[in-house]
Design an enzyme around this catalytic site. Structure first.
Site, PDB file in Angstrom:
ATOM      1  N   LYS A 222      10.461  96.669  97.279  1.00 44.69           N
ATOM      2  CA  LYS A 222      10.225  97.772  98.301  1.00 44.69           C
ATOM      3  C   LYS A 222       8.742  98.590  97.918  1.00 44.69           C
ATOM      4  CE  LYS A 222      12.593 100.813  95.209  1.00 44.69           C
ATOM      5  NZ  LYS A 222      14.120 101.181  94.544  1.00 44.69           N
TER       6      LYS A 222
ATOM      7  N   ARG B 230      23.793 109.244  96.857  1.00 49.77           N
ATOM      8  CA  ARG B 230      23.114 108.876  97.973  1.00 49.77           C
ATOM      9  C   ARG B 230      23.879 107.909  98.750  1.00 49.77           C
ATOM     10  NH1 ARG B 230      17.155 106.939  95.745  1.00 49.77           N
ATOM     11  NH2 ARG B 230      18.499 104.803  95.733  1.00 49.77           N
TER      12      ARG B 230
ATOM     13  N   HIS C 190      24.564 102.332  92.032  1.00 48.06           N
ATOM     14  CA  HIS C 190      23.076 102.885  91.378  1.00 48.06           C
ATOM     15  C   HIS C 190      23.159 103.769  90.526  1.00 48.06           C
ATOM     16  CE1 HIS C 190      18.902 102.805  91.465  1.00 48.06           C
ATOM     17  NE2 HIS C 190      18.509 103.599  92.150  1.00 48.06           N
TER      18      HIS C 190
ATOM     19  N   ARG D  35      18.651  94.497  88.664  1.00 43.09           N
ATOM     20  CA  ARG D  35      17.669  95.223  89.672  1.00 43.09           C
ATOM     21  C   ARG D  35      16.450  95.906  89.252  1.00 43.09           C
ATOM     22  NH1 ARG D  35      22.384  97.604  92.168  1.00 43.09           N
ATOM     23  NH2 ARG D  35      21.100  99.448  91.779  1.00 43.09           N
TER      24      ARG D  35
ATOM     25  N   TYR E 286     -16.427 120.070  92.656  1.00 44.01           N
ATOM     26  CA  TYR E 286     -15.768 121.290  93.200  1.00 44.01           C
ATOM     27  C   TYR E 286     -15.125 122.170  92.242  1.00 44.01           C
ATOM     28  CZ  TYR E 286     -15.820 118.278  97.600  1.00 44.01           C
ATOM     29  OH  TYR E 286     -16.484 117.612  98.481  1.00 44.01           O
TER      30      TYR E 286
ATOM     31  N   CYS F 276     -12.445 114.059  93.165  1.00 42.40           N
ATOM     32  CA  CYS F 276     -12.731 114.323  94.581  1.00 42.40           C
ATOM     33  C   CYS F 276     -11.917 113.116  95.166  1.00 42.40           C
ATOM     34  CB  CYS F 276     -14.269 114.405  94.936  1.00 42.40           C
ATOM     35  SG  CYS F 276     -15.216 115.362  93.775  1.00 42.40           S
TER      36      CYS F 276
ATOM     37  N   ASP G 247     -12.993 110.543  96.828  1.00 41.33           N
ATOM     38  CA  ASP G 247     -13.736 109.402  96.556  1.00 41.33           C
ATOM     39  C   ASP G 247     -14.440 108.967  95.434  1.00 41.33           C
ATOM     40  OD1 ASP G 247     -13.083 108.897  99.570  1.00 41.33           O
ATOM     41  OD2 ASP G 247     -14.573 110.240  99.782  1.00 41.33           O
TER      42      ASP G 247
HETATM   43  C1  LIG Z   1      14.303 101.005  93.559  1.00 39.98           C
HETATM   44  C2  LIG Z   1      15.808 100.656  93.159  1.00 39.98           C
HETATM   45  C3  LIG Z   1      15.850  99.891  91.997  1.00 39.98           C
HETATM   46  C4  LIG Z   1      14.753  99.626  90.749  1.00 39.98           C
HETATM   47  O1  LIG Z   1      14.710 100.885  90.009  1.00 39.98           O
HETATM   48  P1  LIG Z   1      13.605 100.998  89.168  1.00 39.98           P
HETATM   49  O2  LIG Z   1      13.829 102.424  88.396  1.00 39.98           O
HETATM   50  O3  LIG Z   1      12.292 100.805  89.422  1.00 39.98           O
HETATM   51  O4  LIG Z   1      14.301  99.868  88.175  1.00 39.98           O
HETATM   52  C5  LIG Z   1      17.124  99.707  91.693  1.00 39.98           C
HETATM   53  N1  LIG Z   1      18.158  99.816  92.766  1.00 39.98           N
HETATM   54  C6  LIG Z   1      18.017 100.377  93.734  1.00 39.98           C
HETATM   55  C7  LIG Z   1      19.121 100.582  94.979  1.00 39.98           C
HETATM   56  C8  LIG Z   1      16.780 100.907  94.113  1.00 39.98           C
HETATM   57  O5  LIG Z   1      16.699 101.812  95.240  1.00 39.98           O
END
Ligand SMILES: *Cc1c(COP(=O)(O)O)cnc(C)c1O
Length: 376
Positions: free
Chosen positions: A34, A132, A161, A220, A271, A318, A320
């Protein structure tokens, strides 16, 4: 080039293999790609990841999934976030694997997949304490039965998750273990009605490092595969022995010295005049700023590597440009490369900590005007 992000695909592949060694040969790897592969380039990461043995990918948006398909990725692509109903035809066209939290979405997918004449794989998402996406653990068996009984859907997996998996603080360890226990109970209730939960997965990077009981059939890990294996809090529970995984930052951000100038004692730079020379010195103007992704909050709190030596950034960063203090005598020359993070400089995690944010944000925020150069 004034600034560039070197993406070390060889290191990504090594990181994938390191994670695979840790989780064992029977557990699969889903690479979250993602946000354009956490800023690294989703397609390039996916291709290298497949070569290193990854099983599938995860995206947040439908367009991100389409991009992988357009790039020729045939592996399963999990759609982690909830798409808008208008996007369901695209989900089906790209043959993405949505995570389903509710009956309404499951029903709509079944209807549209049926109309398209396909059987769409979906995963059931259970909320065990992240608060969530996901159905409640109590609703899981019913929703699982509904998915399994939908003719145009294939019940291909079950996921949850974790909210604090990367923390070794005692109460966070307890919370994660409670989430895993809750997930196991929901899985048992699903199986008790004769429904197979498919590929079971829960572990993000933190859980790969700290919670083997959360690995199930697939993990994941995102940030870990991009090269960051941080664990938060030292305060570990007895019996917990986090073995570090050897991973290296895949992204290396580089800029170059575009001007060198003498600075006299008492002169201020940039700045807001936040930095004043305490003695005569030399300043290197670097062609990178916050619009490239170097956080402005790191002003006067970061250092870069030029010709193998470390120099502090001074004055405000800054849009750039930024400025490094080379000291009174210097071997640094105009047009020398300056390494901002990664490579032989410190990683994005240290930069993020100094800037009061997280490394996820630093790597994702490397602007698209910064060319990605793929190596390895
Ligand atoms: C982004 C995400 C992950 C990966 O998370 P990390 O902390 O980068 O390992 C795994 N599962 C879900 C549902 C996520 O949104």
């Amino acid at each position: 080039m004034r600034v560039k992000a070197i993406i070390h695909l060889g290191l990504l592949m090594e990181n994938v293999r390191s994670v695979q060694r840790r989780i064992g040969p029977d557990c699969r790897i889903c690479i979250p790609v993602k946000a354009d592969g956490y800023g690294h380039g989703a397609l390039q990461i996916a291709r290298a990841g497949l070569e290193a043995g990854a099983f599938c990918f995860a995206v947040a948006g439908v367009d991100e999934g389409k991009e992988l398909r357009d790039g020729g990725i045939k592996a399963p692509v999990l759609l982690l976030s909830q798409p808008h109903p208008e996007e369901i035809p695209d989900v089906i066209k790209a043959f993405l694997t949505p995570l389903v939290s509710d009956y309404e979405f499951a029903g709509a997918l079944n209807t549209e997949a049926g109309a398209a004449g396909i059987r769409l794989p979906v995963h059931l998402k259970i909320d065990t304490g992240m608060g969530r996406m996901g159905c409640s653990p109590e609703d899981a068996p019913g929703l699982a039965r509904f998915i399994a009984g939908s003719p145009a859907l294939e019940y291909a997996g079950t996921a949850t998750h974790l909210a604090v998996a990367e923390s070794a603080a005692q109460d966070d360890i307890v919370y994660t273990r409670r989430q895993i226990e809750c997930f196991n109970k929901a899985l048992a209730a699903i199986r008790a009605q004769g429904v197979k939960p498919g590929i079971v997965h829960a572990a993000n990077s933190g859980a790969v490092l700290l919670h083997p009981e959360a690995w199930f059939d697939m993990v994941r890990p995102g940030i870990l595969l991009y090269g960051y294996g941080q664990i938060n809090e030292e305060d570990t529970l007895p019996g917990l022995s986090p073995k570090p995984i050897n991973v290296k930052p895949v992204m290396e951000l580089r800029s170059c010295v575009v001007l060198i100038k003498k600075v006299k004692k008492g002169e201020s730079l940039s700045y807001g005049r936040t930095w004043t020379a305490l003695a005569d010195t030399t300043a290197a103007i670097l062609s990178i700023g916050y619009a490239d992704g170097l956080p402005r909050a790191a002003s006067n709190k970061w250092q870069v590597v030029i010709r193998g030596k470390t120099y502090p950034l001074v004055g405000r960063i800054c849009m750039d440009l930024c400025i490094a203090d080379l000291g009174p005598e210097t071997e640094v020359c105009r047009w020398d490369e300056a390494i901002i993070f990664g490579g032989c400089a410190q990683g994005a995690a240290a930069l993020a900590e100094n800037a009061g944010t997280v490394h996820y944000e630093v790597i994702c925020n490397v602007n698209k005007r910064v060319p990605r150069i793929y190596e390895g």
